[in-house]
Design an enzyme around this catalytic site. Structure first.
Site, PDB file in Angstrom:
ATOM      1  CG  ASP A  40       2.121  -9.810  28.380  1.00 50.58           C
ATOM      2  OD1 ASP A  40       1.114  -9.838  27.652  1.00 50.58           O
ATOM      3  OD2 ASP A  40       2.200  -9.105  29.407  1.00 50.58           O
ATOM      4  NE  ARG A  96      15.927  -9.134  14.774  1.00 46.84           N
ATOM      5  CZ  ARG A  96      15.567  -8.383  15.826  1.00 46.84           C
ATOM      6  NH1 ARG A  96      15.839  -7.099  15.871  1.00 46.84           N
ATOM      7  NH2 ARG A  96      14.948  -8.933  16.843  1.00 46.84           N
ATOM      8  CG  ASP A 113       8.426  -2.873  29.112  1.00 44.71           C
ATOM      9  OD1 ASP A 113       8.023  -2.393  28.032  1.00 44.71           O
ATOM     10  OD2 ASP A 113       8.150  -2.370  30.218  1.00 44.71           O
ATOM     11  CB  VAL A 114       7.020  -4.032  23.544  1.00 47.24           C
ATOM     12  CG1 VAL A 114       6.473  -5.442  23.414  1.00 47.24           C
ATOM     13  CG2 VAL A 114       5.956  -3.070  24.069  1.00 47.24           C
ATOM     14  CE1 TYR A 172      -4.900   1.909  24.848  1.00 41.11           C
ATOM     15  CE2 TYR A 172      -6.778   3.135  23.972  1.00 41.11           C
ATOM     16  CZ  TYR A 172      -6.106   1.934  24.156  1.00 41.11           C
ATOM     17  OH  TYR A 172      -6.628   0.761  23.642  1.00 41.11           O
ATOM     18  CB  THR A 211     -13.343  -6.298  22.434  1.00 38.57           C
ATOM     19  OG1 THR A 211     -13.211  -5.672  21.151  1.00 38.57           O
ATOM     20  CG2 THR A 211     -13.526  -7.781  22.236  1.00 38.57           C
ATOM     21  N   GLY A 262      -2.713 -10.966  27.756  1.00 35.15           N
ATOM     22  CA  GLY A 262      -3.890 -10.143  28.063  1.00 35.15           C
ATOM     23  C   GLY A 262      -5.179 -10.785  27.581  1.00 35.15           C
ATOM     24  CB  THR A 296       3.572   0.592  26.013  1.00 31.29           C
ATOM     25  OG1 THR A 296       4.149   0.353  27.296  1.00 31.29           O
ATOM     26  CG2 THR A 296       2.996  -0.701  25.473  1.00 31.29           C
TER      27      THR A 296
HETATM   28  P1  NAD Z   1      -5.059  -6.203  28.176  1.00 30.43           P
HETATM   29  O1  NAD Z   1      -4.651  -5.122  29.102  1.00 30.43           O
HETATM   30  O2  NAD Z   1      -5.864  -7.330  28.712  1.00 30.43           O
HETATM   31  O3  NAD Z   1      -3.791  -6.827  27.439  1.00 30.43           O
HETATM   32  C1  NAD Z   1      -2.648  -6.091  27.116  1.00 30.43           C
HETATM   33  C2  NAD Z   1      -1.450  -6.990  27.291  1.00 30.43           C
HETATM   34  O4  NAD Z   1      -0.265  -6.244  26.951  1.00 30.43           O
HETATM   35  C3  NAD Z   1      -1.246  -7.458  28.736  1.00 30.43           C
HETATM   36  O5  NAD Z   1      -0.936  -8.829  28.761  1.00 30.43           O
HETATM   37  C4  NAD Z   1      -0.071  -6.613  29.246  1.00 30.43           C
HETATM   38  O6  NAD Z   1       0.637  -7.238  30.277  1.00 30.43           O
HETATM   39  C5  NAD Z   1       0.716  -6.438  27.972  1.00 30.43           C
HETATM   40  N1  NAD Z   1       1.575  -5.253  27.991  1.00 30.43           N
HETATM   41  C6  NAD Z   1       1.251  -3.973  28.332  1.00 30.43           C
HETATM   42  N2  NAD Z   1       2.306  -3.168  28.232  1.00 30.43           N
HETATM   43  C7  NAD Z   1       3.343  -3.939  27.792  1.00 30.43           C
HETATM   44  C8  NAD Z   1       4.709  -3.701  27.523  1.00 30.43           C
HETATM   45  N3  NAD Z   1       5.228  -2.465  27.654  1.00 30.43           N
HETATM   46  N4  NAD Z   1       5.485  -4.728  27.124  1.00 30.43           N
HETATM   47  C9  NAD Z   1       4.972  -5.980  26.980  1.00 30.43           C
HETATM   48  N5  NAD Z   1       3.683  -6.274  27.247  1.00 30.43           N
HETATM   49  C10 NAD Z   1       2.873  -5.270  27.646  1.00 30.43           C
HETATM   50  O7  NAD Z   1      -5.835  -5.495  26.967  1.00 30.43           O
HETATM   51  P2  NAD Z   1      -6.682  -6.135  25.796  1.00 30.43           P
HETATM   52  O8  NAD Z   1      -8.100  -5.785  25.998  1.00 30.43           O
HETATM   53  O9  NAD Z   1      -6.310  -7.554  25.608  1.00 30.43           O
HETATM   54  O10 NAD Z   1      -6.150  -5.265  24.565  1.00 30.43           O
HETATM   55  C11 NAD Z   1      -5.134  -5.764  23.714  1.00 30.43           C
HETATM   56  C12 NAD Z   1      -4.800  -4.716  22.669  1.00 30.43           C
HETATM   57  O11 NAD Z   1      -5.964  -4.347  21.940  1.00 30.43           O
HETATM   58  C13 NAD Z   1      -4.215  -3.432  23.270  1.00 30.43           C
HETATM   59  O12 NAD Z   1      -3.193  -2.952  22.436  1.00 30.43           O
HETATM   60  C14 NAD Z   1      -5.394  -2.480  23.242  1.00 30.43           C
HETATM   61  O13 NAD Z   1      -4.978  -1.132  23.120  1.00 30.43           O
HETATM   62  C15 NAD Z   1      -6.147  -2.943  21.992  1.00 30.43           C
HETATM   63  N6  NAD Z   1      -7.583  -2.611  22.105  1.00 30.43           N
HETATM   64  C16 NAD Z   1      -8.382  -3.316  22.933  1.00 30.43           C
HETATM   65  C17 NAD Z   1      -9.721  -2.959  23.062  1.00 30.43           C
HETATM   66  C18 NAD Z   1     -10.653  -3.714  23.947  1.00 30.43           C
HETATM   67  O14 NAD Z   1     -11.817  -3.314  24.069  1.00 30.43           O
HETATM   68  N7  NAD Z   1     -10.255  -4.790  24.568  1.00 30.43           N
HETATM   69  C19 NAD Z   1     -10.224  -1.864  22.343  1.00 30.43           C
HETATM   70  C20 NAD Z   1      -9.349  -1.163  21.513  1.00 30.43           C
HETATM   71  C21 NAD Z   1      -8.021  -1.551  21.396  1.00 30.43           C
END
Ligand code: NAD
Ligand code: UDP
Length: 332
Positions: A58, A133, A83-84, A172, A202, A37, A119
């Site tokens: 991922d 682990r 998938d986590v 969420y 961000t 991501g 998730t």
């Molecule tokens: P993003 O959507 O670009 O990245 C999330 C990644 O997680 C993706 O690659 C997606 O394929 C993967 N993913 C989703 N569900 C999954 C699953 N069940 N199993 C495996 N992989 C899975 O989002 P981001 O902006 O990079 O955000 C990353 C993290 O930071 C997230 O947890 C998000 O909640 C947190 N966050 C981001 C922001 C922001 O502004 N970017 C703000 C607050 C929190």
């Protein structure tokens, strides 16, 4: 690459000190769940630069393999499609684990709310199992959304939030709240070494143009000459943190010794309304685009601004790149 060059982005001194320590641990292994991501792929690049073995796990639901083009050429990089929500049975052992796996964009996480909740919750349990682990240190990417529609400003970590349990954002917000508790309980029960980063909005280069978040929407609309879509009257505010500042903050949180386990806000406290954001972008891009207004989505928070005193005190971290400069880099 010497450590000074490697960590030149990381100042003030406490931040660069802890990150230099990260670089000194070259043979170490890091697992980045959600590493395809926006934020996770940048973490993958950074740890490869530091000489770590990096495993990205991922399911590619919102992440993209094109985010990992560069990283994939490095022999120290491994990608696992998984998938986590499902147990993580592979045998790898890690020193550090980042749980970034979860869609962050409202339209994306709302498109399958049950999967989003699973998730956060099953993902937390499954990654904490890997941490146990491996005896690894593990960081949870939490969010400002755990404050919901806040009725105090700025939001300190002590504020316990104002969250709707039965709205479109609940999958969420409540999923992330539960994940914080699951991390806390693993620390209490098993002594797992945890970090909780409450990440505020961000933005930066590499955002998926179709992601649906406000910065990428407005920039792409302006570049395409399309209407700039403000939801509501645009008086709602957000505080936007530039990608590199955020990644510096997350790495510093992971590697600062003696960091307390309490959640830590990581974000930029400079607050902007959506009208101000739209006008700033319109000043930077020559375009025929005009602002349009449509309905505000249900439960859309009216205001958001982090108090980052705790990050400054414990990590010596503060953001360095303002919105004006960060937008220039993102637009370019
Ligand atoms: P993003 O959507 O670009 O990245 C999330 C990644 O997680 C993706 O690659 C997606 O394929 C993967 N993913 C989703 N569900 C999954 C699953 N069940 N199993 C495996 N992989 C899975 O989002 P981001 O902006 O990079 O955000 C990353 C993290 O930071 C997230 O947890 C998000 O909640 C947190 N966050 C981001 C922001 C922001 O502004 N970017 C703000 C607050 C929190
Ligand atoms: N927003 C907007 N136009 C858009 C996308 C979002 O006005 O095209 C608003 C949205 O209603 C919210 C703010 O911008 O008030 C930030 O939205 P985003 O989805 O980026 O993040 P979040 O709501 O999760 O903070």
């Amino acid at each position: 690459m010497n450590t000074v060059t490697e960590f030149k982005r990381l100042k003030p001194s406490a931040a660069s000190h802890s990150a230099r320590r990260a670089a000194a641990e070259k043979q170490r292994k890091v697992l980045i769940a959600g590493g395809a991501g926006f934020l996770g792929s940048r973490l993958c690049s950074r740890y490869l630069e530091y000489g770590y073995e990096v495993t990205c796990l991922d399911n590619l639901s919102t992440g993209r393999l094109c985010n990992l083009k560069q990283q994939s050429r490095n022999p120290k990089f491994t990608f696992i499609h998984h998938d986590v929500v499902n147990p993580i049975n592979q045998k790898g052992r890690y020193d550090f684990i980042f749980n970034m796996a979860c869609p962050a964009s409202p339209p994306k996480y709302q498109s399958d709310p049950i999967q989003t909740m699973k998730t956060s919750i099953y993902g937390a349990f499954n990654l904490l199992d890997v941490a146990r682990r491996s005896n690894a240190k593990i960081l949870q990417a939490s969010t400002s959304e755990i404050y919901g529609d806040p009725d105090v400003t700025p939001q300190t970590e002590r504020y316990q939030g104002n969250v709707n349990t039965v709205g479109p954002r609940s999958c969420y917000d409540e999923g992330k709240r539960a994940a914080e508790s699951i991390f806390h309980d693993h620390r209490e029960t098993y002594g797992t070494d945890i970090r909780i980063a409450r990440i505020f909005n961000t933005y930066g280069p590499g955002m998926d143009p179709l992601d649906g978040r406000v910065v990428s929407n407005f920039i792409n609309q302006a570049l395409d000459g399309q209407p700039i879509t403000i939801y509501g009257d645009g008086s709602q505010s957000r505080s936007f943190c530039y990608l590199d500042d955020m990644v510096d903050g997350l790495i510093t949180l992971m590697h600062t010794p003696g960091t307390r386990f309490e959640p830590i806000n990581i974000g930029n406290p400079d607050e902007f309304t959506m009208v101000e954001l739209a006008n700033l972008i319109l000043k930077k891009i020559t375009t025929l685009s005009r602002i349009t207004y449509s309905d505000l989505p249900e439960d859309d928070p009216k205001q958001r601004r982090p108090d980052i005193s705790r990050a400054k005190k414990y990590l010596g971290w503060a953001p360095k790149i303002g919105l004006d400069q960060g937008l220039d880099r993102t637009i370019a």
